[in-house]
Motif scaffolding. Structure first.
Motif, PDB file in Angstrom:
ATOM      1  N   ARG A  83      -3.833  29.399  -2.083  1.00  0.00           N
ATOM      2  CA  ARG A  83      -5.183  28.839  -2.109  1.00  0.00           C
ATOM      3  C   ARG A  83      -5.961  29.351  -3.326  1.00  0.00           C
ATOM      4  NH1 ARG A  83      -7.506  24.527  -0.962  1.00  0.00           N
ATOM      5  NH2 ARG A  83      -7.928  24.821  -3.173  1.00  0.00           N
ATOM      6  N   VAL A  94      -4.568  27.678  -6.557  1.00  0.00           N
ATOM      7  CA  VAL A  94      -5.023  26.282  -6.682  1.00  0.00           C
ATOM      8  C   VAL A  94      -6.480  26.245  -7.132  1.00  0.00           C
ATOM      9  CG1 VAL A  94      -5.523  24.180  -5.383  1.00  0.00           C
ATOM     10  CG2 VAL A  94      -3.353  25.359  -5.040  1.00  0.00           C
ATOM     11  N   ASP A  95      -7.311  27.096  -6.547  1.00  0.00           N
ATOM     12  CA  ASP A  95      -8.724  27.138  -6.950  1.00  0.00           C
ATOM     13  C   ASP A  95      -8.847  27.497  -8.425  1.00  0.00           C
ATOM     14  OD1 ASP A  95      -9.544  26.467  -4.407  1.00  0.00           O
ATOM     15  OD2 ASP A  95      -9.900  28.546  -3.785  1.00  0.00           O
ATOM     16  N   ARG A 118      -7.773  24.503 -10.586  1.00  0.00           N
ATOM     17  CA  ARG A 118      -8.749  23.408 -10.561  1.00  0.00           C
ATOM     18  C   ARG A 118     -10.019  23.778 -11.329  1.00  0.00           C
ATOM     19  NH1 ARG A 118      -9.376  20.504  -4.797  1.00  0.00           N
ATOM     20  NH2 ARG A 118     -10.508  19.095  -6.187  1.00  0.00           N
ATOM     21  N   THR A 174       4.936  25.293  -1.901  1.00  0.00           N
ATOM     22  CA  THR A 174       4.096  24.215  -2.428  1.00  0.00           C
ATOM     23  C   THR A 174       4.552  22.864  -1.881  1.00  0.00           C
ATOM     24  OG1 THR A 174       5.453  23.951  -4.435  1.00  0.00           O
ATOM     25  CG2 THR A 174       3.597  25.496  -4.547  1.00  0.00           C
ATOM     26  N   PHE A 213      -6.525  23.119   2.901  1.00  0.00           N
ATOM     27  CA  PHE A 213      -6.103  22.372   1.718  1.00  0.00           C
ATOM     28  C   PHE A 213      -6.585  20.931   1.860  1.00  0.00           C
ATOM     29  CE2 PHE A 213      -3.050  25.822   2.090  1.00  0.00           C
ATOM     30  CZ  PHE A 213      -3.009  26.316   0.790  1.00  0.00           C
ATOM     31  N   ASP A 244      -6.166  18.949  -3.859  1.00  0.00           N
ATOM     32  CA  ASP A 244      -5.292  20.037  -4.280  1.00  0.00           C
ATOM     33  C   ASP A 244      -3.894  19.556  -4.656  1.00  0.00           C
ATOM     34  OD1 ASP A 244      -7.307  21.887  -3.649  1.00  0.00           O
ATOM     35  OD2 ASP A 244      -6.640  21.994  -1.554  1.00  0.00           O
ATOM     36  N   LEU A 261      -0.732  21.455  -6.749  1.00  0.00           N
ATOM     37  CA  LEU A 261       0.432  21.899  -5.984  1.00  0.00           C
ATOM     38  C   LEU A 261       1.717  21.312  -6.556  1.00  0.00           C
ATOM     39  CD1 LEU A 261      -1.075  21.530  -2.399  1.00  0.00           C
ATOM     40  CD2 LEU A 261      -0.395  23.682  -3.482  1.00  0.00           C
TER      41      LEU A 261
END
Length: 418
Positions: free
Chosen positions: A208, A211-212, A215, A236, A274, A278, A282
């Motif tokens: 998590r 991914v943050d 992004r 993933t 999620f 996302d 991923l």
């Protein structure tokens, strides 16, 4: 016990623990966790509990959603054993899905992992079944990724450690699917699976965070650091499967109330969410993990179970059932003419061979390239007889000198006898 099974198979009756083994505090904690409501009782002596969705309170000993339980606060009172026995019996007879989950938690001290997918209400039984299948497959893939990471960190496992990881999931129990395929609860026994749950929790939070970061900044380097926490291509892919076709997905973990949380871990871990937004990050991370995972130098000992070459002479390809030297079940090896002849003679004599080379990540770590030092391995007579018997069982109905079933040589076929 309800082992982890496909959702289209009928689930057996939940385990019913002996009342003498039930801790009243654990029973109360499980009832509260699964939505039962406490509605008074004799203060300091017992509490009355009713199942979710029963505003009236029900009656004691019922067999439907109206079940009401009297649970003692402790075993200090003379009637505590009788009350616990009645509570366990009422749970076993109750039709409430939560009663089944409480019984599983009582019978096998377990950490609970709960998956939820935000999907529209299914309009038919077939749609609900499809949603349940998808959720069950995604949940199992997530657990497998955690089990792989518990055995060792890697960005991409392929076939490595898979047998051991799958075997470690055999003790896992699954609760009934809920809300039209939106929810699924899995019970991971503390005795056998605490390493998996702890690793999976860290890996999901690290994923998590990565991914943050991606992004927010566009950078992928956080995914590289996340490997140390257990993130991998397999994880993933599992999360992608969980999120695709849904408005969002959540994974939540609750520790066994009897065993408590592991040292240094939050008593109530935050759930991990999620969303469809996302998915690009991923998928990119999964590709990155495959590309960056290097080939591994190995020295493998294995039994020859397939031999193939295009003519009576020249190089050929063999498939080995790995005995030692690599964390995979089988590998394919391309050999020169002399080495191929050695492999043929070893197979006919019932002897394994030893080969050195590089276990390639391409294809899932199922191929050894640069093979060298091919030689048969001597074994004692008893081991040789066991190996020959095993080979006959695996090759029953197959011709080990023919082309492997399922397609071109370049494709590894898990379905072939081996």
């Amino acid at each position: 016990m309800d082992r982890y099974r496909p959702t289209d198979e009928p689930a057996p009756a939940p385990p019913v623990p002996s009342p003498e083994e039930v801790d009243p505090a654990v029973l109360g904690a499980l009832l509260a966790r699964h939505g039962w409501r406490r509605r008074g009782g004799a203060a300091g002596r017992y509490a009355r509990w009713t199942p979710p969705g029963d505003p009236s309170g029900g009656t004691s000993g019922g067999t439907s959603g109206g079940t009401s339980l009297l649970v003692p606060e402790s075993r200090e009172f003379p009637d505590s054993g009788d009350l616990l026995g009645e509570a366990v019996t009422a749970l076993a007879r109750s039709a409430a899905p939560s009663a089944r989950e409480v019984l599983i938690g009582l019978a096998v001290p377990s950490d609970e992992i709960r998956w939820r997918r935000e999907v529209p209400e299914p309009r038919s039984g077939a749609a609900a079944w499809s949603a349940q299948e998808r959720l069950s497959a995604a949940a199992r893939a997530t657990l497998l990724a955690g089990a792989l990471a518990a055995r060792g960190r890697a960005g991409y496992y392929g076939a490595r450690h898979r047998r051991e990881a799958e075997a470690s999931l055999e003790h896992i129990l699954v609760g009934p699917p809920g809300q039209g395929g939106r929810e699924l609860t899995v019970f991971v026994p503390v005795e056998h699976g605490r390493a998996v749950t702890g690793t999976l929790l860290r890996a999901l939070h690290a994923l998590r965070d990565a991914v943050d970061y991606q992004r927010a900044t566009g950078g992928q380097e956080a995914f590289d650091a996340a490997v140390a926490a257990g993130v991998s291509r397999e994880l993933t892919e599992a999360v992608v499967s969980l999120v695709e076709g849904a408005e969002g997905a959540r994974v939540a973990l609750e520790w066994s109330p009897g065993a408590g949380p592991p040292a240094g871990v939050a008593a109530r871990p935050e759930p991990v969410d999620f969303s469809p937004g996302d998915l690009p990050a991923l998928r990119e991370a999964g590709v990155r993990y495959v590309r960056s995972e290097p080939a591994v130098p190995v020295r493998v000992t294995g039994a020859v179970v397939r031999l193939r070459r295009t003519g009576p002479g020249g190089p050929g390809t063999v498939r080995l059932r790995v005995l030692t030297g690599a964390d995979v079940a089988q590998v394919r090896v391309a050999l020169g003419e002399d080495d191929y002849r050695i492999a043929v003679h070893a197979h006919l004599m019932g002897l394994p061979i030893r080969v050195s080379g590089r276990l390639e990540s391409r294809g899932g770590f199922r191929r050894i390239t640069g093979a060298r030092d091919v030689r048969p391995v001597r074994v004692d007579e008893a081991d040789r007889d066991r190996l020959l018997k095993s080979l006959r069982e695996h090759l029953d109905g197959a011709d080990c000198f023919e082309e492997p079933c399922g397609g071109p040589e370049e494709e590894y076929d898990d379905g072939c006898p081996a």
